[in-house]
Design an enzyme around this catalytic site. Structure first.
Site, PDB file in Angstrom:
ATOM      1  N   HIS A  94       0.836  -1.207   0.000  1.00  0.00           N
ATOM      2  CA  HIS A  94       0.000   0.000   0.000  1.00  0.00           C
ATOM      3  C   HIS A  94       0.870   1.256   0.000  1.00  0.00           C
ATOM      4  O   HIS A  94       0.618   2.206  -0.751  1.00  0.00           O
ATOM      5  CB  HIS A  94      -0.888   0.056   1.258  1.00  0.00           C
ATOM      6  N   LYS A 108     -15.669  -8.262   4.260  1.00  0.00           N
ATOM      7  CA  LYS A 108     -14.579  -8.635   5.161  1.00  0.00           C
ATOM      8  C   LYS A 108     -14.900  -8.182   6.579  1.00  0.00           C
ATOM      9  O   LYS A 108     -15.477  -7.123   6.781  1.00  0.00           O
ATOM     10  CB  LYS A 108     -13.268  -7.950   4.741  1.00  0.00           C
ATOM     11  N   ARG A 137      -1.557  -6.047  -7.877  1.00  0.00           N
ATOM     12  CA  ARG A 137      -0.414  -6.904  -7.549  1.00  0.00           C
ATOM     13  C   ARG A 137      -0.149  -7.906  -8.660  1.00  0.00           C
ATOM     14  O   ARG A 137       0.985  -8.238  -8.944  1.00  0.00           O
ATOM     15  CB  ARG A 137      -0.685  -7.668  -6.251  1.00  0.00           C
ATOM     16  N   SER A 178      -2.920  -7.715   2.876  1.00  0.00           N
ATOM     17  CA  SER A 178      -3.248  -7.561   4.295  1.00  0.00           C
ATOM     18  C   SER A 178      -3.717  -8.883   4.893  1.00  0.00           C
ATOM     19  O   SER A 178      -3.360  -9.222   6.025  1.00  0.00           O
ATOM     20  CB  SER A 178      -4.339  -6.498   4.473  1.00  0.00           C
TER      21      SER A 178
END
Length: 161
Positions: free
Chosen positions: A19, A43, A92, A130
């Site tokens: 990040h 989430k 990513r 994360s």
């Protein structure tokens, strides 16, 4: 001359070096960069919104043009509220693109004035997420290669290392 503003949205639960890589590189390209901490309904959070904001603020304190916010609602509404016309999304891997394309298409449909720009995470951070960092930390393993020291400390406290 008008001020260029961009938004980097995310759950940042917690913020990682991946990040920070995107934030640092984006801060060089816009007059104002707004980090928007959004609650991801898909989430459950490890850190509260307030904790995430504090961790992000500590991580970006070296950047004078970055502000951290929390917003409940649609990202394009947040963009309207602050006058930003650009959303920055980090990628990513190719696997991120399909999800991001759906988000971008919906955002464009909701507000045609907001553009989304994609930035590839630097190769040395492309495997970091994360979720994986939290899983590794939960097993009491070293996460110092993936997050700043203050985030590592917060993770250790959450998982009582």
């Amino acid at each position: 001359m008008s001020t260029t503003k961009a938004v980097i949205p995310g759950s940042f639960d917690p913020i990682t070096y991946g990040h920070i890589d995107i934030i640092d590189r984006s801060a060089d390209r816009f007059d104002e960069l707004h980090i928007c901490v959004l609650k991801n309904s898909g989430k459950s959070g490890t850190f509260s919104i307030e904790e995430r904001i504090a961790l992000i603020e500590e991580s970006v304190k070296h950047l004078n043009n970055v502000t951290v916010h929390h917003f409940n609602g649609l990202l394009v509404d947040f963009c309207d509220k602050i006058g930003a016309e650009t959303i920055i999304r980090g990628l990513r891997a190719v696997s991120d693109f399909e999800y991001e394309l759906r988000l971008t298409s919906m955002n464009k449909k909701l507000n045609s004035n907001v553009e989304t720009m994609y930035m590839m995470t630097s190769t040395n951070y492309s495997f970091i997420s994360s979720s994986v960092v939290k899983e590794v930390a939960a097993y009491k393993a070293n996460v110092s290669d993936f997050v700043p020291v203050h985030v590592e400390k917060a993770l250790n406290e959450k998982f009582k290392k």
